[in-house]
Design an enzyme around this catalytic site. Structure first.
Site, PDB file in Angstrom:
ATOM      1  N   ASP A 105       9.133   5.440   7.624  1.00 49.36           N
ATOM      2  CA  ASP A 105       8.830   6.726   8.270  1.00 49.36           C
ATOM      3  C   ASP A 105       7.864   7.580   7.451  1.00 49.36           C
ATOM      4  O   ASP A 105       7.504   8.685   7.858  1.00 49.36           O
ATOM      5  CB  ASP A 105      10.129   7.512   8.540  1.00 49.36           C
ATOM      6  CG  ASP A 105      10.911   7.807   7.264  1.00 49.36           C
ATOM      7  OD1 ASP A 105      10.421   7.463   6.159  1.00 49.36           O
ATOM      8  OD2 ASP A 105      12.011   8.386   7.357  1.00 49.36           O
ATOM      9  N   ASP A 141       4.117  -4.696  -7.818  1.00 50.57           N
ATOM     10  CA  ASP A 141       3.518  -3.447  -7.326  1.00 50.57           C
ATOM     11  C   ASP A 141       4.096  -2.244  -8.062  1.00 50.57           C
ATOM     12  O   ASP A 141       3.583  -1.135  -7.921  1.00 50.57           O
ATOM     13  CB  ASP A 141       3.729  -3.289  -5.813  1.00 50.57           C
ATOM     14  CG  ASP A 141       5.181  -3.489  -5.403  1.00 50.57           C
ATOM     15  OD1 ASP A 141       5.725  -4.571  -5.676  1.00 50.57           O
ATOM     16  OD2 ASP A 141       5.767  -2.566  -4.834  1.00 50.57           O
ATOM     17  N   ASN A 142       5.125  -2.466  -8.855  1.00 46.25           N
ATOM     18  CA  ASN A 142       5.702  -1.363  -9.629  1.00 46.25           C
ATOM     19  C   ASN A 142       5.398  -1.511 -11.112  1.00 46.25           C
ATOM     20  O   ASN A 142       6.148  -1.024 -11.960  1.00 46.25           O
ATOM     21  CB  ASN A 142       7.221  -1.306  -9.406  1.00 46.25           C
ATOM     22  CG  ASN A 142       7.559  -0.896  -7.980  1.00 46.25           C
ATOM     23  OD1 ASN A 142       6.765  -0.265  -7.309  1.00 46.25           O
ATOM     24  ND2 ASN A 142       8.737  -1.274  -7.527  1.00 46.25           N
ATOM     25  N   ASP A 148       7.705   4.230 -10.627  1.00 49.07           N
ATOM     26  CA  ASP A 148       8.592   3.942  -9.500  1.00 49.07           C
ATOM     27  C   ASP A 148      10.066   3.954  -9.876  1.00 49.07           C
ATOM     28  O   ASP A 148      10.680   2.927 -10.132  1.00 49.07           O
ATOM     29  CB  ASP A 148       8.194   2.634  -8.805  1.00 49.07           C
ATOM     30  CG  ASP A 148       7.604   2.957  -7.457  1.00 49.07           C
ATOM     31  OD1 ASP A 148       8.238   3.742  -6.727  1.00 49.07           O
ATOM     32  OD2 ASP A 148       6.505   2.477  -7.145  1.00 49.07           O
ATOM     33  N   ARG A 204       3.779  13.562  -8.036  1.00 46.50           N
ATOM     34  CA  ARG A 204       3.802  12.680  -9.202  1.00 46.50           C
ATOM     35  C   ARG A 204       2.464  12.740  -9.914  1.00 46.50           C
ATOM     36  O   ARG A 204       1.414  12.799  -9.281  1.00 46.50           O
ATOM     37  CB  ARG A 204       4.091  11.262  -8.703  1.00 46.50           C
ATOM     38  CG  ARG A 204       4.039  10.207  -9.764  1.00 46.50           C
ATOM     39  CD  ARG A 204       4.843   8.992  -9.362  1.00 46.50           C
ATOM     40  NE  ARG A 204       4.192   8.185  -8.345  1.00 46.50           N
ATOM     41  CZ  ARG A 204       4.738   7.081  -7.828  1.00 46.50           C
ATOM     42  NH1 ARG A 204       5.939   6.689  -8.197  1.00 46.50           N
ATOM     43  NH2 ARG A 204       4.098   6.388  -6.916  1.00 46.50           N
ATOM     44  N   GLY A 207       0.853  -1.193   0.000  1.00 42.92           N
ATOM     45  CA  GLY A 207       0.000   0.000   0.000  1.00 42.92           C
ATOM     46  C   GLY A 207       0.879   1.230   0.000  1.00 42.92           C
ATOM     47  O   GLY A 207       2.097   1.138   0.184  1.00 42.92           O
ATOM     48  N   ARG A 263       3.982   5.950   1.943  1.00 45.95           N
ATOM     49  CA  ARG A 263       4.490   7.317   2.104  1.00 45.95           C
ATOM     50  C   ARG A 263       3.947   8.221   0.999  1.00 45.95           C
ATOM     51  O   ARG A 263       4.608   9.173   0.584  1.00 45.95           O
ATOM     52  CB  ARG A 263       6.008   7.332   2.088  1.00 45.95           C
ATOM     53  CG  ARG A 263       6.630   6.639   0.884  1.00 45.95           C
ATOM     54  CD  ARG A 263       8.067   6.995   0.807  1.00 45.95           C
ATOM     55  NE  ARG A 263       8.746   6.240  -0.228  1.00 45.95           N
ATOM     56  CZ  ARG A 263       9.985   6.457  -0.592  1.00 45.95           C
ATOM     57  NH1 ARG A 263      10.666   7.414  -0.029  1.00 45.95           N
ATOM     58  NH2 ARG A 263      10.541   5.738  -1.533  1.00 45.95           N
TER      59      ARG A 263
HETATM   60  P1  AMP Z   1       9.057   0.757  -3.561  1.00 48.73           P
HETATM   61  O1  AMP Z   1      10.194  -0.187  -3.400  1.00 48.73           O
HETATM   62  O2  AMP Z   1       9.447   2.196  -3.605  1.00 48.73           O
HETATM   63  O3  AMP Z   1       8.167   0.388  -4.679  1.00 48.73           O
HETATM   64  O4  AMP Z   1       8.198   0.634  -2.222  1.00 48.73           O
HETATM   65  C1  AMP Z   1       7.668  -0.582  -1.734  1.00 48.73           C
HETATM   66  C2  AMP Z   1       6.728  -0.334  -0.605  1.00 48.73           C
HETATM   67  O5  AMP Z   1       7.414   0.256   0.505  1.00 48.73           O
HETATM   68  C3  AMP Z   1       5.583   0.614  -0.933  1.00 48.73           C
HETATM   69  O6  AMP Z   1       4.438   0.109  -0.288  1.00 48.73           O
HETATM   70  C4  AMP Z   1       6.023   1.923  -0.325  1.00 48.73           C
HETATM   71  O7  AMP Z   1       4.937   2.747   0.016  1.00 48.73           O
HETATM   72  C5  AMP Z   1       6.775   1.463   0.916  1.00 48.73           C
HETATM   73  N1  AMP Z   1       7.784   2.433   1.373  1.00 48.73           N
HETATM   74  C6  AMP Z   1       8.962   2.740   0.774  1.00 48.73           C
HETATM   75  N2  AMP Z   1       9.627   3.672   1.489  1.00 48.73           N
HETATM   76  C7  AMP Z   1       8.865   3.973   2.566  1.00 48.73           C
HETATM   77  C8  AMP Z   1       9.002   4.854   3.686  1.00 48.73           C
HETATM   78  N3  AMP Z   1      10.067   5.648   3.847  1.00 48.73           N
HETATM   79  N4  AMP Z   1       7.987   4.889   4.582  1.00 48.73           N
HETATM   80  C9  AMP Z   1       6.912   4.104   4.453  1.00 48.73           C
HETATM   81  N5  AMP Z   1       6.719   3.242   3.434  1.00 48.73           N
HETATM   82  C10 AMP Z   1       7.687   3.172   2.494  1.00 48.73           C
HETATM   83 MG    MG Z   2       6.619   1.057  -5.530  1.00 51.19          MG
END
Ligand code: AMP
Ligand code: MG
Length: 480
Positions: A119, A246-247, A256, A170, A84, A87
Site C-alpha cells: 500500500d 537489498d538491505n 532497514d 531517513r 525498488g 513506499r
Molecule cells: P524490506 O523488507 O522492508 O526491505 O522491503 C522489501 C521490499 O518491499 C522493498 O522494495 C519495499 O519498498 C517493499 N515494501 C515493503 N513494505 C511495503 C508497503 N507497505 N508498500 C509497498 N512496498 C513495500
Molecule cells: Mg529494504
C-alpha cells in the site's frame, strides 16, 4: 526549506522513477531530531510544528524538488527478485557544511511503480522502532542510516489490525544497495552498471577513482566496510534479521530496521524475526551471510573487473576470500577491547571463545556480563561462582597481568567498549505500545538512555537491567 540536489538523477533513467509522495490527510509531528537537522545544516521552519509536519509528510516539498523512487533488485532469503522503493521517496540530497552528501528520504510516503501489492504506507510503531534503534546504533558508534523525524498521517493502515499511519524521514550516506547493482546486472546493462559503479566510487570512495583497477578496489573497499560493520554488530549483540542483498548498502551503513533486535542472553542461534523460519539470519550466521551477499555484489561487477570472464572471476574470488580475514581481524580486535586486552597473544582467541561458550551454556546476559567483569575481584553473582567461570577468570586475569598497560587502562577500555544500555526488546515493545496509545513518555526516556549507551546514570538504571520477563521466544515482525 531550500532546494535539495539529486545527483542520483544523473544516472540512466532505468535506475529511478520521478514521483511525488501522495499527500496525507492530517500530518502531525511525533518526533524531530533537532541535533541531526543542525548537523546537516538544514534550515527548517523549526518554530512551526505544523510546517514541519507538512514537510516530513511529503505534503509540502522543498522548493524545486523532483522526488524519485529508486529501482533495485535483491536476493530475499536467497531468492532473486526485482524490487525498488515501494513506499519511499528520495526528496533529495543535502550537502552538509563540512561537504558530506546525505540522502533525505521519506519512508511510508505512498505508492510508487515498485509497490507491487503493497500500500506504500507504514505504521507508527515500526517507524518509531527504526528511529529508536538507528539512533541507538549511531550512539554505539556503528555506521548506520539516521532518523530525522516521524509524523503520523491522520490516516489508518491495515496490518494485523488497524494501525496509525506514519512516515519516517531517513538520512543516509546513500541508498545504493548491493541490490542496486544486481538490478543493473539483471538488465544486462553494462553501460548502466558502469555508470552506477562510477557514481558509487565518486560518492563513497573518491580516493579509488585514480587507481589502476578502480572497480576491483571498489569491490575490496565495500567488502572491508561491510566486514567491519558486521563485526561491530557482533560486538553488541545486534541481529539485523533480514540481511537480504537489498538491505546491504555499499556505503557500509546499517540499513532497514525491520525485524532487527538485540539479544539479551548470549546464544549464537538467536533469531527474533517471525519470517526467518530457518534461521538464515541468526546472530551467528551474520558474518557468513554478509560474505554471501558480497559474493552477489562481486558477481555483478565481473564485466568491469576484466574483459576475460575467467580472469574476472578469479579476481572476484580472491576478493571474496579476503572477507574472512578482514572480518576475523575486526571481530578479534573488538573482542580484545571488550576484554581490556592490549597487544596480541596467540591464545586471545581461545580465551574469547571459552568465555562465549560459558555464556551460551549458562544463558548469561551478553551486555551485563562484560560490564560485570570490570572489577578487580571475581564478579558478584551466583553464576560467577562456578568452577568453569573461575578457571576462565584466572586465565583472563593472567592475560591482563601481561598487558603492557595498567589495569586501570584496561577497565577504561572496557567501559568505552561495553555498553550498559542496549535497546532491549522488552523495553522497546513497552515504549512502542504506549506510543501507539498516544503516550510518548516511555519512548522519550528510552531514546534518551540509548543515546548515551556507555554512561551509568541514575536515570537509566531501569533500562540497564535485563528485563524480568526476558522472553526467549520474543518475535519481531518485518518492518510494516
Ligand atoms: P524490506 O523488507 O522492508 O526491505 O522491503 C522489501 C521490499 O518491499 C522493498 O522494495 C519495499 O519498498 C517493499 N515494501 C515493503 N513494505 C511495503 C508497503 N507497505 N508498500 C509497498 N512496498 C513495500
Ligand atoms: Mg529494504
Amino acid at each position: 526549506m531550500q532546494a535539495l540536489e539529486i545527483s542520483y538523477s544523473k544516472l540512466p533513467e532505468a535506475f529511478y522513477t520521478p514521483i511525488a509522495p501522495t499527500p496525507v490527510k492530517a500530518p502531525r509531528l511525533v518526533i524531530f531530531n533537532h541535533a541531526l537537522a543542525t548537523s546537516l545544516g538544514l534550515s527548517l521552519p523549526e518554530t512551526n510544528l505544523d510546517d514541519l509536519a507538512q514537510f516530513f509528510s511529503g505534503n509540502a516539498l522543498p522548493e524545486g524538488s523532483t522526488p524519485i523512487a529508486q529501482a533495485y533488485a535483491g536476493h530475499q532469503f536467497g531468492h532473486f527478485t526485482m524490487l525498488g522503493d515501494g513506499r519511499a521517496h528520495l526528496l533529495g540530497e543535502k550537502v552538509t557544511p563540512d561537504g558530506q552528501r546525505y540522502d533525505i528520504q521519506l519512508k511510508g510516503s505512498g505508492p510508487t511503480p515498485y509497490s507491487r501489492r503493497g500500500d506504500g504506507r507504514a505504521a507508527l510503531a515500526p517507524m518509531l522502532r527504526e528511529y529508536l534503534i538507528s539512533e541507538a546504533m549511531h550512539a554505539l558508534g556503528i555506521p548506520t542510516t539516521r532518523s530525522l523525524a516521524v509524523v503520523t498521517t491522520g490516516e489508518t493502515v491495515i496490518r494485523d489490525t488497524v494501525r496509525h499511519g506514519a512516515i519516517l524521514t531517513r538520512v543516509a550516506a546513500s541508498h545504493i544497495r548491493v541490490g542496486t547493482f544486481e538490478y543493473a546486472a539483471a538488465r544486462e546493462d553494462t553501460e548502466g552498471l558502469k555508470a552506477l559503479a562510477d557514481y558509487g566510487i565518486t560518492r563513497h570512495y573518491p580516493e579509488l577513482s585514480t587507481q589502476d583497477a578502480p572497480y576491483l578496489a571498489f569491490l575490496n573497499a565495500v567488502i572491508e566496510r561491510q566486514a567491519k560493520l558486521v563485526a561491530s554488530w557482533m560486538h553488541v549483540g545486534f541481529i539485523h534479521g533480514v540481511m537480504n542483498t537489498d538491505n546491504m548498502t555499499i556505503s557500509g551503513e546499517t540499513i532497514d530496521y525491520g525485524p532487527c533486535a538485540f539479544m539479551d542472553r548470549f546464544a549464537m542461534d538467536t533469531v527474533f524475526s517471525s519470517i526467518d523460519r530457518n534461521g538464515r539470519y541468526a546472530f551467528g550466521n551474520q558474518a557468513s551471510i554478509a560474505q554471501w551477499n558480497l559474493a552477489c555484489f562481486a558477481k555483478t561487477l565481473l564485466p568491469l573487473l576484466d574483459e576475460d570472464i575467467s580472469r574476472a572471476t578469479d579476481l572476484a574470488d580472491v576478493a571474496i576470500e579476503g572477507y574472512s580475514t578482514v572480518f576475523n581481524d575486526a571481530w578479534i580486535s573488538g573482542m580484545r577491547r571488550k576484554l581490556g586486552l592490549f597487544g596480541e597473544e596467540a591464545d586471545d582467541l581461545p580465551l574469547m571463545q571459552s568465555l562465549l561458550e560459558w555464556m551460551q551454556k549458562t544463558d548469561a546476559d551478553y551486555t551485563i556480563t562484560f560490564r560485570d567483569l570490570i572489577t578487580k575481584t571475581l564478579p558478584i553473582g551466583e553464576t560467577y561462582q562456578s568452577q568453569t567461570f573461575r578457571d576462565w577468570h584466572t586465565r583472563w586475569q593472567a592475560r591482563l597481568g601481561r598487558n603492557a598497560k595498567p589495569l586501570k587502562s584496561s577497565f577504561c577500555l572496557m567501559r568505552a567498549n561495553n555498553p550498559v544500555i542496549i535497546p532491549r526488546n522488552q523495553y522497546v515493545e513497552d515504549a512502542l505500545t504506549a506510543a501507539e496509545q498516544g503516550n510518548l513518555t516511555l519512548f522519550h526516556a528510552l531514546l534518551k538512555a540509548v543515546q548515551h549507551p556507555f554512561d551509568e546514570t541514575e536515570t537509566n538504571t531501569g533500562f540497564r537491567k535485563a528485563p524480568p520477563h526476558s522472553n526467549p521466544n520474543f518475535q519481531t515482525f518485518c518492518g510494516t
